[in-house]
Scaffold this active site. Sequence first.
Site, PDB file in Angstrom:
ATOM      1  N   GLU A 179      26.416  87.729  60.370  1.00 18.26           N
ATOM      2  CA  GLU A 179      26.768  86.548  61.165  1.00 18.26           C
ATOM      3  C   GLU A 179      28.261  86.454  61.468  1.00 18.26           C
ATOM      4  OE1 GLU A 179      25.021  83.271  58.994  1.00 18.26           O
ATOM      5  OE2 GLU A 179      23.104  83.538  60.016  1.00 18.26           O
ATOM      6  N   GLU A 248      16.475  86.521  61.063  1.00 16.53           N
ATOM      7  CA  GLU A 248      16.275  85.276  60.307  1.00 16.53           C
ATOM      8  C   GLU A 248      15.568  84.252  61.178  1.00 16.53           C
ATOM      9  OE1 GLU A 248      19.641  83.599  58.312  1.00 16.53           O
ATOM     10  OE2 GLU A 248      20.271  85.501  57.425  1.00 16.53           O
TER      11      GLU A 248
END
Length: 828
Positions: A179, A248
């Site tokens: 991320e 995710e």
Amino acid sequence: MAFSKFTLVLYFSSFIIASAIEVSHDGRAITIDGKRRVLISGSIHYTRSTAEMWPSLIKKSKEGGLDAIETYVFWNAHERQRRQYDFSGDLDLIRFLKAIQNEGLYTILRIGPYICGEWNYGGFPLWLHNMPDIELRTANDVFMKEMQNFTTLIVNMVKNENLFASQGGNIILAQIENEYGNVIGAYGDPGKAYVQWCANMAESLNIGVPWIMCQESDAPKPIINTCNGWYCDNFSPNDPNSPKMWTENWTGWFKSWGGPDPFRTAEDLAYSVARFFQTGGTFQNYYMYHGGTNFGRTAGGPYITTTYDYNAPLDEYGNLNQPKYGHLKQLHDVLHSMETTLTHGDISNVYFAESVSGTIYTTNETSSCFIANINTTEDATILFQGTTHIIPAWSVSIFPDCEKEAYNTARVNTQTSIMVKEGSKDEDRNVSLKWSWSWRPEIIDGPVLKGRGDVQANRLIDQKRANDLSDYLWYMTNLNLDEKDPIFTGENMTLRVNATGHVLHAYVNGKYLGSKWAKYGIYSDVLETPVKLSPGDNLISLLSATVGFMNYGPKFDLVGAGIRGPIQLISKFGDERIIKDLSAHSWNYKVGLDGLKRMYYNSDSPGSTSKWASDSVPVNRNMTWYMTTFKAPAGTDPVVVDLLGLGKGEAWINGNSIGRYWPSYIADESACSGSGDVCDYRGPYSDSKCVSKCGEPTQRWYHVPRSFFQDGDNTLVLFEEFGGDPSKVNFKTVRAGTVCGNAYENRTLELSCQGHPISAVNFASFGDPAGSCGAFQKGNCEGENDALSILQKECVGKETCLIDVTEDKFGTSTCGNIVKRLAVEAVC
């Protein structure tokens, strides 16, 4: 014939990964052994469960239709001290990876080594922060050397066990960083250089399988960038020749101390999955599939709770979270049934209305279809292939043959399980703990009350300087005041301490003054309390207690912890204030607590065996240790300990920490405003939608893995920081209490009590029943056969029963053209 972007892997119980597996990405799919594949995966973290739980969790994941397990690697768990590694016991990464392999599943290994994950300090060890000249997550030689060392260590460990698919193992993808694209702007050009370095470093390790970076829109080739979020149907990789991957899919959300319970419906989660695959998805991973528990001091945040249940398909204790588990399993089964068509079909799209669209996969032999209605309020009636279909709002219908609907994301045909917590029926094990407690104080006439520390500095230091050896750090200074000091000329003297929002306790001359803490998301707070000082020496002792270090955000490592200052004495003189700043005084620092140093929580430690008092056990007394012995609850059901009545602290079972507890922290009443009593699955989800349990303790129940117990007597130790009543502590087991089915016609309903027999059926109706589990009512029409008698005959006394929901079984009805349903409520 053009390949589609969509394939699923179908496994059988006899499947074993034995020969070399070649993995690459070709066009818009992952290619394994020359075949394009699309994978359904679920995140399970080995650190958030125990090794004894792994086989069961993995087996249930496979039975739920998963093809792979995805896991982070936790740097700060394995290298707590620089170059000292721990892969033993529940940290045995290789054992976990082999357990996945033994079940015939693939693995996605997210090495990171930054992980976020609501984990303490994002998975970075705190000693990293304290290295000279270091800057984290940027083009910094000191940091990159350490990151490369740990990444290489993990890669070599895995290579030595032949676990990469290129070696015949089951690891088909690996992740570097995590991320970073969400925060890269804060790092400027050095951040861009760092991303390129990460890619080059990862590729140099020659693992033989693709590397991925999630949320990294400028991931350098050949790294594949992937998506994280509630929905990823609109995501496109930065390279058109890369597969569309979702690392995710958030099945729920984490809890914070003082926050409500988040909840994501099974309908919305299934909708997000179906939409992703309808729009060309290749790989989809549930985060989390099993959330587990933040044992010890592993929760980050700050202010992340001990539970990490995440409303995942497998709950914190490893039980099936129904209906989410079953609803997704049925989706996976339908997708698997369409493999050939979805792998080899040509793709075309059809539009029925502004919010309704279909996707058709066609081969020479057959075709398969998705129809989505993205309207958030209105159902859609469409004519497709000569047949009328009703597509509920915010749903996707799947037609494996483009004629008969096999699955709709909004129509749940699996049971709902209402879990209960119950005490032991064994009288010998159900003895109240309140008669057997012993206790001892944390603070006695010792170094803290005399201002003696381990380190001295003429400034206030960030608590991260203590290398995360403890939640607790004492700040102590001896203040010598002359009786003519101006501070005495004023009135109403106060002590004002600026801290970072974690917990702070203040003592002056051995007397407790007060405590203060902030809410989740607030990173600064002020304790201001009246104080009386005398001419001469005065000892100010401040105890800072962290509740997990920052784990996410741009340059999160620089967010302060502990007491940042200033620390001031303030008195008023008329309209003026007299301020004495103590920030630059000589401060003594002491890491941890005496009871932690002496290991009061471990009965085998010499420091824990004496000076426990068993008479006049105090309650509501802060900084106090409590200990008792008990028998483990009988049976095999998961165990929880009820800590309602306590304040804040940490708990240990036979020396094993079950985590921080804080049942006195009540969830904010206002957080549930607007949520209503019924959670509407329709429309985009966020962590503020469908929340509950405001005004209740943030977390009352704490998971105790059965592997923590021993035969005979067990020891429970509590460190109570705020003050509470240990006599209220008790143990319960968790199991399904009531199971309900609400299945549509021409489906098969499975009812299961998950290891216990069905003892009774209280309600059954076939037709148009109303209400929900626990409050079903018969509707306006009913099958002519007695549904209740049928269910009682076929289910009572069995652990599992299968019921075909058809008129052949339940008789014709006067319901007309509606789709009939069977509603059932059974007791376990």
